[in-house]
Design an enzyme around this catalytic site. Structure first.
Site, PDB file in Angstrom:
ATOM      1  N   THR A 115      29.451  61.628  35.340  1.00  0.00           N
ATOM      2  CA  THR A 115      30.456  61.337  34.327  1.00  0.00           C
ATOM      3  C   THR A 115      31.444  60.280  34.797  1.00  0.00           C
ATOM      4  O   THR A 115      31.695  60.155  36.013  1.00  0.00           O
ATOM      5  CB  THR A 115      31.235  62.632  34.002  1.00  0.00           C
ATOM      6  OG1 THR A 115      32.431  62.300  33.297  1.00  0.00           O
ATOM      7  CG2 THR A 115      31.644  63.388  35.250  1.00  0.00           C
ATOM      8  N   TYR A 139      36.403  69.563  37.199  1.00  0.00           N
ATOM      9  CA  TYR A 139      35.150  69.152  36.560  1.00  0.00           C
ATOM     10  C   TYR A 139      34.641  67.856  37.201  1.00  0.00           C
ATOM     11  O   TYR A 139      33.488  67.770  37.647  1.00  0.00           O
ATOM     12  CB  TYR A 139      35.355  68.963  35.050  1.00  0.00           C
ATOM     13  CG  TYR A 139      34.210  68.245  34.387  1.00  0.00           C
ATOM     14  CD1 TYR A 139      32.965  68.847  34.286  1.00  0.00           C
ATOM     15  CD2 TYR A 139      34.369  66.946  33.885  1.00  0.00           C
ATOM     16  CE1 TYR A 139      31.891  68.174  33.699  1.00  0.00           C
ATOM     17  CE2 TYR A 139      33.304  66.273  33.300  1.00  0.00           C
ATOM     18  CZ  TYR A 139      32.075  66.889  33.212  1.00  0.00           C
ATOM     19  OH  TYR A 139      31.016  66.220  32.642  1.00  0.00           O
TER      20      TYR A 139
END
Ligand code: UDP
Length: 321
Positions: A115, A139
């Site tokens: 990501t 995350y």
């Protein structure tokens, strides 16, 4: 056979469909915590959990797995700050389980969903793959750590990889068979579309004082089927024995929150009521990625890269939900 972990989720199911359309046999492995049984329309399905090594070993023993596309992960940034353990257990430990079993069965090819959150606050734009990685939440850290582990396995000669760093995945399958379905939903486009769909009174805009053209955050929205295409190309790249590599997947330009809402008004033909509120914690003002490398090396050609196409496919799906 290609194993797709998290293949019942948003990007995973679109990739599963894409691969099947290309005649590739797939096996989806998903615990259905956030994935949807209804999305398993292509290939084989095994309900299993990556925390369970025996589930994994069963699948690897019964099927001739050539490569793994690893989507399965939790992806709520805000929740990761409050519940880091949940994120490190699932995104990190369970990926190590997967790598363990791949190693046992000598499966040496992985495509990993990373990501742009691994970059943290942008130091320059557009962000390329050499941009420093300083994640600002658990995350992003969990994905960053997995990247390092995959690279270590590679250096030791065990694994070849394509790591994809996604920008903002959006839109839905052009045939409207699958689409974005998160519970809870936190993403801008489906929340905006809830207003014309009559499911929500108004959309809240988080922050109007950013240093952008209209004060709202700018993001690089990339159509989910274009992401699926990149996974197919990455898979071919690995199966042809080509070099392990890391690629950004974005369109190279951004749209503000206001522009997204304006575009949704145009597509739905309805007025979308807006409410303005404080900035959401941890939101960088602008995230735009350069995907020149994926275009050059993989021959990736995004097809649905106009915001109108992204939002109109999303709207088509949203009305069906
Ligand atoms: N956003 C917003 N209102 C919402 C949801 C999101 O203003 O109800 C903004 C958010 O602050 C960010 C952008 O929309 O600037 C995209 O957010 P999203 O959660 O879709 O993706 P992210 O960029 O966080 O991965």
């Amino acid at each position: 056979m290609i194993l797709i972990t998290g293949g019942s989720g948003y990007i995973g199911s679109h990739t599963n469909k894409y691969l099947n359309q290309k005649g590739i046999e797939t096996l989806v492995f998903d615990n259905l915590v956030y994935g949807h049984l209804e999305f398993n329309k292509w290939g084989k399905f095994y309900k299993g959990d990556l925390s369970n090594l025996d589930d994994l070993r069963k699948v690897f023993a019964k099927n001739s797995i050539k490569a793994v596309i690893h989507f399965a992960a939790y992806a709520y940034v805000g929740e990761s700050v409050i519940k880091p353990n949940k994120y490190y257990q699932n995104n990190l430990r369970n990926t190590i389980n997967l790598l363990q079993v791949m190693h046992e069965f000598e499966v040496d090819k992985i495509i990993f969903s990373s990501t742009c959150a691994t970059y943290g606050e942008p130091q320059y734009l557009p962000i390329d793959e050499n941009h420093p990685q300083k994640p600002i939440n658990p995350y992003g850290n969990s994905k960053y750590f997995v990247e390092q582990i995959i690279k270590d396995y590679h250096s030791a000669g065990f694994l070849n990889y394509c790591i994809f760093r996604y920008f903002n995945a959006a839109g839905a399958d052009i045939d409207c068979e699958i689409g974005e379905w998160h519970e809870p939903e936190t993403h801008l486009i489906p929340l905006v579309l809830d207003v014309p769909a009559g499911k929500r009174e108004e959309i809240t805009i988080f922050g109007t004082d950013y240093s952008t053209q209209d004060g709202t955050c700018v993001r690089d929205y990339i159509h989910v089927t274009d992401l699926a295409q990149a996974h197919y190309l990455g898979l071919m790249h690995l199966l042809e024995g080509k070099e392990s590599n890391i690629f950004n997947l974005g369109n190279g330009y951004g749209f503000s929150v206001k522009e997204v809402i304006d575009c949704a008004e145009k597509i739905t033909g309805k007025n979308i009521k807006r409410k303005f509120s404080e900035r959401r914690a941890g939101d960088p003002s602008t995230l735009i990625g350069s995907a020149d490398k994926a275009k050059e090396i993989l021959g990736w050609k995004p097809e649905y890269n106009e915001l109108e196409k992204i939002i109109s496919t999303a709207w088509h799906w949203h009305k069906k939900m």
